[in-house]
Design a protein around this motif. Structure first.
Motif, PDB file in Angstrom:
ATOM      1  N   MET A 199       0.766  -1.054   0.129  1.00 18.96           N
ATOM      2  CA  MET A 199      -0.149  -0.031  -0.125  1.00 18.96           C
ATOM      3  C   MET A 199       0.926   1.101  -0.189  1.00 18.96           C
ATOM      4  N   SER A 200       0.384   2.139  -0.815  1.00 20.48           N
ATOM      5  CA  SER A 200       1.281   3.407  -0.896  1.00 20.48           C
ATOM      6  C   SER A 200       1.047   4.302   0.280  1.00 20.48           C
ATOM      7  N   LEU A 201       1.809   5.189   0.633  1.00 20.68           N
ATOM      8  CA  LEU A 201       1.483   5.884   1.749  1.00 20.68           C
ATOM      9  C   LEU A 201       0.496   7.171   1.657  1.00 20.68           C
ATOM     10  N   GLU A 202       0.011   7.268   0.090  1.00 20.18           N
ATOM     11  CA  GLU A 202      -1.169   7.897  -0.115  1.00 20.18           C
ATOM     12  C   GLU A 202      -2.383   7.378   0.090  1.00 20.18           C
ATOM     13  N   ASN A 203      -2.308   6.092  -0.069  1.00 13.79           N
ATOM     14  CA  ASN A 203      -3.472   5.141  -0.002  1.00 13.79           C
ATOM     15  C   ASN A 203      -3.757   4.839   1.615  1.00 13.79           C
ATOM     16  N   ALA A 204      -2.639   4.447   1.994  1.00 16.02           N
ATOM     17  CA  ALA A 204      -2.666   4.379   3.607  1.00 16.02           C
ATOM     18  C   ALA A 204      -3.169   5.446   4.128  1.00 16.02           C
ATOM     19  N   THR A 205      -2.934   6.686   4.012  1.00 14.25           N
ATOM     20  CA  THR A 205      -3.468   7.938   4.424  1.00 14.25           C
ATOM     21  C   THR A 205      -5.144   8.112   4.160  1.00 14.25           C
ATOM     22  N   LYS A 206      -5.383   7.629   3.035  1.00 12.09           N
ATOM     23  CA  LYS A 206      -6.911   7.588   2.767  1.00 12.09           C
ATOM     24  C   LYS A 206      -7.585   6.625   3.629  1.00 12.09           C
ATOM     25  N   LEU A 207      -6.932   5.515   3.910  1.00 12.17           N
ATOM     26  CA  LEU A 207      -7.521   4.590   4.536  1.00 12.17           C
ATOM     27  C   LEU A 207      -7.737   5.021   6.278  1.00 12.17           C
ATOM     28  N   PHE A 208      -6.590   5.302   6.686  1.00 11.66           N
ATOM     29  CA  PHE A 208      -6.613   5.838   8.046  1.00 11.66           C
ATOM     30  C   PHE A 208      -7.161   7.200   8.334  1.00 11.66           C
ATOM     31  N   GLN A 214      -7.067   3.793  19.969  1.00  5.23           N
ATOM     32  CA  GLN A 214      -6.318   2.925  19.142  1.00  5.23           C
ATOM     33  C   GLN A 214      -6.418   1.367  19.524  1.00  5.23           C
ATOM     34  N   ILE A 215      -6.888   0.629  18.703  1.00  7.51           N
ATOM     35  CA  ILE A 215      -7.097  -0.763  18.953  1.00  7.51           C
ATOM     36  C   ILE A 215      -6.739  -1.689  17.803  1.00  7.51           C
ATOM     37  N   ALA A 216      -6.746  -2.881  18.439  1.00  9.88           N
ATOM     38  CA  ALA A 216      -6.414  -3.916  17.040  1.00  9.88           C
ATOM     39  C   ALA A 216      -7.767  -4.508  16.780  1.00  9.88           C
ATOM     40  N   PRO A 217      -8.178  -5.012  15.402  1.00 10.28           N
ATOM     41  CA  PRO A 217      -9.183  -5.568  14.912  1.00 10.28           C
ATOM     42  C   PRO A 217      -9.517  -6.640  15.805  1.00 10.28           C
ATOM     43  N   ALA A 218     -10.801  -6.961  16.095  1.00 13.06           N
ATOM     44  CA  ALA A 218     -11.196  -8.144  16.883  1.00 13.06           C
ATOM     45  C   ALA A 218     -10.875  -9.314  16.500  1.00 13.06           C
ATOM     46  N   LEU A 219     -10.618  -9.638  15.414  1.00 13.98           N
ATOM     47  CA  LEU A 219     -10.118 -11.046  15.039  1.00 13.98           C
ATOM     48  C   LEU A 219      -8.635 -11.018  14.912  1.00 13.98           C
ATOM     49  N   ALA A 220      -7.963 -10.022  15.215  1.00 16.76           N
ATOM     50  CA  ALA A 220      -6.466 -10.189  15.395  1.00 16.76           C
ATOM     51  C   ALA A 220      -5.893 -10.922  16.760  1.00 16.76           C
ATOM     52  N   HIS A 221      -5.141 -11.877  16.625  1.00 18.58           N
ATOM     53  CA  HIS A 221      -4.376 -12.255  17.862  1.00 18.58           C
ATOM     54  C   HIS A 221      -3.334 -10.862  18.224  1.00 18.58           C
ATOM     55  N   TYR A 264      -7.462   1.670  13.700  1.00 21.00           N
ATOM     56  CA  TYR A 264      -6.579   0.523  13.600  1.00 21.00           C
ATOM     57  C   TYR A 264      -5.231   1.305  13.228  1.00 21.00           C
ATOM     58  N   ARG A 265      -4.960   2.507  13.174  1.00 24.12           N
ATOM     59  CA  ARG A 265      -3.691   3.058  12.575  1.00 24.12           C
ATOM     60  C   ARG A 265      -2.599   2.705  13.439  1.00 24.12           C
ATOM     61  N   ASP A 266      -2.606   2.780  14.743  1.00 23.39           N
ATOM     62  CA  ASP A 266      -1.495   2.552  15.355  1.00 23.39           C
ATOM     63  C   ASP A 266      -0.784   0.952  15.282  1.00 23.39           C
ATOM     64  N   TRP A 267      -2.159   0.332  15.256  1.00 26.50           N
ATOM     65  CA  TRP A 267      -1.793  -1.297  15.368  1.00 26.50           C
ATOM     66  C   TRP A 267      -0.988  -1.687  13.960  1.00 26.50           C
ATOM     67  N   PHE A 268      -1.879  -0.944  12.812  1.00 25.91           N
ATOM     68  CA  PHE A 268      -1.345  -1.366  11.499  1.00 25.91           C
ATOM     69  C   PHE A 268       0.067  -0.937  11.356  1.00 25.91           C
ATOM     70  N   MET A 269       0.542   0.540  11.577  1.00 27.13           N
ATOM     71  CA  MET A 269       1.811   0.921  11.573  1.00 27.13           C
ATOM     72  C   MET A 269       2.867   0.488  12.342  1.00 27.13           C
ATOM     73  N   PHE A 270       2.411   0.347  13.584  1.00 23.32           N
ATOM     74  CA  PHE A 270       3.305   0.207  14.724  1.00 23.32           C
ATOM     75  C   PHE A 270       3.381  -1.035  15.600  1.00 23.32           C
ATOM     76  N   HIS A 321     -10.018   7.692   7.111  1.00 18.20           N
ATOM     77  CA  HIS A 321     -11.581   7.690   7.338  1.00 18.20           C
ATOM     78  C   HIS A 321     -11.976   7.144   8.743  1.00 18.20           C
ATOM     79  N   SER A 322     -12.997   7.684   9.321  1.00 18.46           N
ATOM     80  CA  SER A 322     -13.306   7.452  10.777  1.00 18.46           C
ATOM     81  C   SER A 322     -13.685   6.160  11.027  1.00 18.46           C
ATOM     82  N   ARG A 323     -13.851   5.386  10.121  1.00 22.74           N
ATOM     83  CA  ARG A 323     -14.148   4.013  10.266  1.00 22.74           C
ATOM     84  C   ARG A 323     -12.982   3.088  10.978  1.00 22.74           C
ATOM     85  N   PHE A 324     -11.845   3.601   9.954  1.00 22.21           N
ATOM     86  CA  PHE A 324     -10.557   2.832  10.347  1.00 22.21           C
ATOM     87  C   PHE A 324      -9.518   3.492  10.988  1.00 22.21           C
ATOM     88  N   ARG A 325      -9.747   4.692  11.467  1.00 20.17           N
ATOM     89  CA  ARG A 325      -8.563   5.389  12.115  1.00 20.17           C
ATOM     90  C   ARG A 325      -8.266   4.756  13.464  1.00 20.17           C
TER      91      ARG A 325
END
Length: 99
Positions: free
Chosen positions: A44-53, A76-83, A61-67, A55-59
């Motif tokens: 995923m490009s930085l531009e599209n990652a920015t679009k994703l995170f 800042q949470i992890a998705p419910a299905l993520a261990h 997950y930002r820290d979990w996704f990146m760090f 968005h209010s519905r996905f914000r």
């Protein structure tokens, strides 16, 4: 142990109960492009990652996704299905008796 980017994107989508096309449409990214991210064919490009995170519905997950970090006190949470958390699933006995 970090989860690969494509797996993280699938976990986010599954936790939100969305289809790949739904997310692509929500963030304004071409379906084929976004599908490439989830299938591991493209990063995923930085531009599209920015679009994703942005968005209010996905914000959330930002820290979990990146760090690989969460902070529920800041939303800042992890998705419910993520261990996510301790790698060890069992605890060692303490030798103390209970009951």
């Amino acid at each position: 142990m970090s989860i690969p980017q494509d797996e993280k994107l699938k976990l986010i989508r599954d936790s939100e109960r969305l289809r790949t096309k739904d997310i692509a449409d929500m963030i304004g990214v071409n379906y084929v492009t976004y599908h490439g991210y989830e299938s591991g064919k493209a990063k995923m490009s930085l531009e599209n990652a920015t679009k994703l995170f942005k968005h209010s519905r996905f914000r959330k997950y930002r820290d979990w996704f990146m760090f690989d970090e969460t902070d529920p006190s800041t939303g800042q949470i992890a998705p419910a299905l993520a261990h996510f958390g301790q790698e060890q699933e069992t605890s060692s006995p303490t030798g103390k008796q209970t009951g």
